[in-house]
Design a protein around this motif. Structure first.
Motif, PDB file in Angstrom:
ATOM      1  N   TYR A  44      -4.629  -7.232   4.663  1.00 37.29           N
ATOM      2  CA  TYR A  44      -5.970  -7.722   4.389  1.00 37.29           C
ATOM      3  C   TYR A  44      -6.086  -7.958   2.894  1.00 37.29           C
ATOM      4  O   TYR A  44      -5.546  -7.199   2.091  1.00 37.29           O
ATOM      5  CB  TYR A  44      -7.012  -6.681   4.822  1.00 37.29           C
ATOM      6  CG  TYR A  44      -8.402  -6.954   4.305  1.00 37.29           C
ATOM      7  CD1 TYR A  44      -9.238  -7.854   4.947  1.00 37.29           C
ATOM      8  CD2 TYR A  44      -8.865  -6.327   3.149  1.00 37.29           C
ATOM      9  CE1 TYR A  44     -10.517  -8.111   4.463  1.00 37.29           C
ATOM     10  CE2 TYR A  44     -10.136  -6.580   2.662  1.00 37.29           C
ATOM     11  CZ  TYR A  44     -10.953  -7.472   3.324  1.00 37.29           C
ATOM     12  OH  TYR A  44     -12.205  -7.725   2.839  1.00 37.29           O
ATOM     13  N   ARG A  45      -6.772  -9.023   2.521  1.00 39.17           N
ATOM     14  CA  ARG A  45      -7.099  -9.252   1.108  1.00 39.17           C
ATOM     15  C   ARG A  45      -8.426  -9.975   1.029  1.00 39.17           C
ATOM     16  O   ARG A  45      -8.721 -10.841   1.844  1.00 39.17           O
ATOM     17  CB  ARG A  45      -6.005 -10.005   0.373  1.00 39.17           C
ATOM     18  CG  ARG A  45      -5.815 -11.418   0.799  1.00 39.17           C
ATOM     19  CD  ARG A  45      -4.632 -12.054   0.055  1.00 39.17           C
ATOM     20  NE  ARG A  45      -4.287 -13.315   0.655  1.00 39.17           N
ATOM     21  CZ  ARG A  45      -4.412 -14.479   0.049  1.00 39.17           C
ATOM     22  NH1 ARG A  45      -4.840 -14.544  -1.193  1.00 39.17           N
ATOM     23  NH2 ARG A  45      -4.081 -15.595   0.667  1.00 39.17           N
ATOM     24  N   ARG A  46      -9.224  -9.583   0.068  1.00 37.08           N
ATOM     25  CA  ARG A  46     -10.507 -10.244  -0.157  1.00 37.08           C
ATOM     26  C   ARG A  46     -10.283 -11.621  -0.768  1.00 37.08           C
ATOM     27  O   ARG A  46      -9.258 -11.875  -1.394  1.00 37.08           O
ATOM     28  CB  ARG A  46     -11.375  -9.421  -1.114  1.00 37.08           C
ATOM     29  CG  ARG A  46     -11.904  -8.157  -0.508  1.00 37.08           C
ATOM     30  CD  ARG A  46     -13.145  -7.659  -1.217  1.00 37.08           C
ATOM     31  NE  ARG A  46     -13.450  -6.324  -0.781  1.00 37.08           N
ATOM     32  CZ  ARG A  46     -14.085  -6.021   0.347  1.00 37.08           C
ATOM     33  NH1 ARG A  46     -14.498  -6.979   1.147  1.00 37.08           N
ATOM     34  NH2 ARG A  46     -14.324  -4.775   0.682  1.00 37.08           N
ATOM     35  N   ASP A  47     -11.277 -12.471  -0.619  1.00 36.97           N
ATOM     36  CA  ASP A  47     -11.229 -13.774  -1.275  1.00 36.97           C
ATOM     37  C   ASP A  47     -11.064 -13.553  -2.777  1.00 36.97           C
ATOM     38  O   ASP A  47     -11.700 -12.677  -3.363  1.00 36.97           O
ATOM     39  CB  ASP A  47     -12.517 -14.560  -1.017  1.00 36.97           C
ATOM     40  CG  ASP A  47     -12.638 -15.010   0.427  1.00 36.97           C
ATOM     41  OD1 ASP A  47     -11.603 -15.058   1.126  1.00 36.97           O
ATOM     42  OD2 ASP A  47     -13.763 -15.308   0.858  1.00 36.97           O
ATOM     43  N   PRO A 103     -12.000  -2.649   5.023  1.00 36.95           N
ATOM     44  CA  PRO A 103     -12.724  -3.788   4.430  1.00 36.95           C
ATOM     45  C   PRO A 103     -14.214  -3.522   4.212  1.00 36.95           C
ATOM     46  O   PRO A 103     -14.868  -4.248   3.476  1.00 36.95           O
ATOM     47  CB  PRO A 103     -12.537  -4.916   5.460  1.00 36.95           C
ATOM     48  CG  PRO A 103     -11.329  -4.528   6.240  1.00 36.95           C
ATOM     49  CD  PRO A 103     -11.326  -3.032   6.262  1.00 36.95           C
ATOM     50  N   GLN A 137      -9.866  -3.972  -2.417  1.00 34.67           N
ATOM     51  CA  GLN A 137      -9.553  -5.387  -2.611  1.00 34.67           C
ATOM     52  C   GLN A 137      -8.537  -5.886  -1.599  1.00 34.67           C
ATOM     53  O   GLN A 137      -8.586  -7.027  -1.184  1.00 34.67           O
ATOM     54  CB  GLN A 137      -8.994  -5.619  -4.015  1.00 34.67           C
ATOM     55  CG  GLN A 137     -10.016  -5.489  -5.096  1.00 34.67           C
ATOM     56  CD  GLN A 137      -9.455  -5.916  -6.428  1.00 34.67           C
ATOM     57  OE1 GLN A 137      -8.327  -5.575  -6.782  1.00 34.67           O
ATOM     58  NE2 GLN A 137     -10.234  -6.667  -7.182  1.00 34.67           N
ATOM     59  N   ARG A 191     -10.418  -2.098  -6.548  1.00 37.43           N
ATOM     60  CA  ARG A 191     -10.816  -2.945  -7.671  1.00 37.43           C
ATOM     61  C   ARG A 191     -10.988  -2.083  -8.922  1.00 37.43           C
ATOM     62  O   ARG A 191     -11.149  -0.864  -8.837  1.00 37.43           O
ATOM     63  CB  ARG A 191     -12.087  -3.721  -7.348  1.00 37.43           C
ATOM     64  CG  ARG A 191     -13.332  -2.891  -7.209  1.00 37.43           C
ATOM     65  CD  ARG A 191     -14.534  -3.804  -6.894  1.00 37.43           C
ATOM     66  NE  ARG A 191     -15.677  -3.042  -6.453  1.00 37.43           N
ATOM     67  CZ  ARG A 191     -16.553  -2.462  -7.261  1.00 37.43           C
ATOM     68  NH1 ARG A 191     -16.411  -2.560  -8.558  1.00 37.43           N
ATOM     69  NH2 ARG A 191     -17.567  -1.792  -6.771  1.00 37.43           N
TER      70      ARG A 191
END
Length: 197
Positions: A74-77, A153, A159, A179
């Motif tokens: 998973y990775r954030r925008d 998430p 992040q 983060r």
């Protein structure tokens, strides 16, 4: 005989001996008096009230189970794939570890928020969560792994996360990238300004 008449006869035949509920058995009746909660309901309410604050958003409701041999990712925008790749390959030192192996789901749900919040408060960036991985899709370790994929998430501090390499626990462990805090960003800016002169 018309088609509608056939449908009406079929419906009546199917409904045969069905009778409306009597008023005192109708559960939707607003005039009905409420019964006292059962012992099980009282115990659930007490347990919910006693739960520590700060993790109420982590639901233990239904979760889609992740197949046991599928890696988590998973990775954030805005997070570059290169950061995720480096995280996956152990390119960041583990600054803290959380061991959830063989622990009940509810205990894991309580342990995760303070771990993430404390790591973020101490300006840690990469942490490792050891959770295990079962062979069957519905094994306790794989259920926990699936819930982690749902819960992580939900933290604004997270992040990205990826399954670890075999040397770090393989599919039974997950790297988490947090983060930077505002304090860490300020310290980083200060270091860069000193380097520039």
């Amino acid at each position: 005989m018309t088609r509608q008449a056939c449908y009406d006869l079929d419906f009546q035949a199917l409904m045969g001996d069905v009778r409306p509920l009597s008023r005192d058995l109708n559960r939707a009746d607003p005039g009905r008096t409420r019964r006292a909660p059962s012992e099980a309901q009282l115990a659930r309410r007490e347990s919910a009230a006693a739960a520590p604050a700060g993790h109420g958003f982590l639901s233990d409701d239904f979760v889609d189970l992740v197949p046991p041999f599928d890696p988590l990712e998973y990775r954030r925008d805005g997070i570059q794939q290169g950061v995720v790749d480096r995280l996956r390959h152990g390119g960041y030192a583990d600054q803290a570890r959380l061991h959830l192996l063989r622990r009940p789901l509810e205990e894991c749900r309580r342990a995760l928020p303070p771990f993430i919040h404390e790591a973020f408060a101490h300006d840690l960036r990469s942490v490792l969560i050891v959770h295990g991985r079962g062979q069957a899709i519905d094994s306790p370790a794989n259920v926990l792994r699936s819930y982690l994929a749902k819960w992580l998430p939900q933290f604004p501090e997270v992040q990205a996360y990826v399954s670890a390499q075999p040397a770090d626990g393989g599919l039974g462990a997950t790297w988490v990238m947090l983060r930077k805090s505002e304090r860490a960003k300020a310290a980083n800016r200060e270091r860069q300004q000193k380097r520039r002169g």
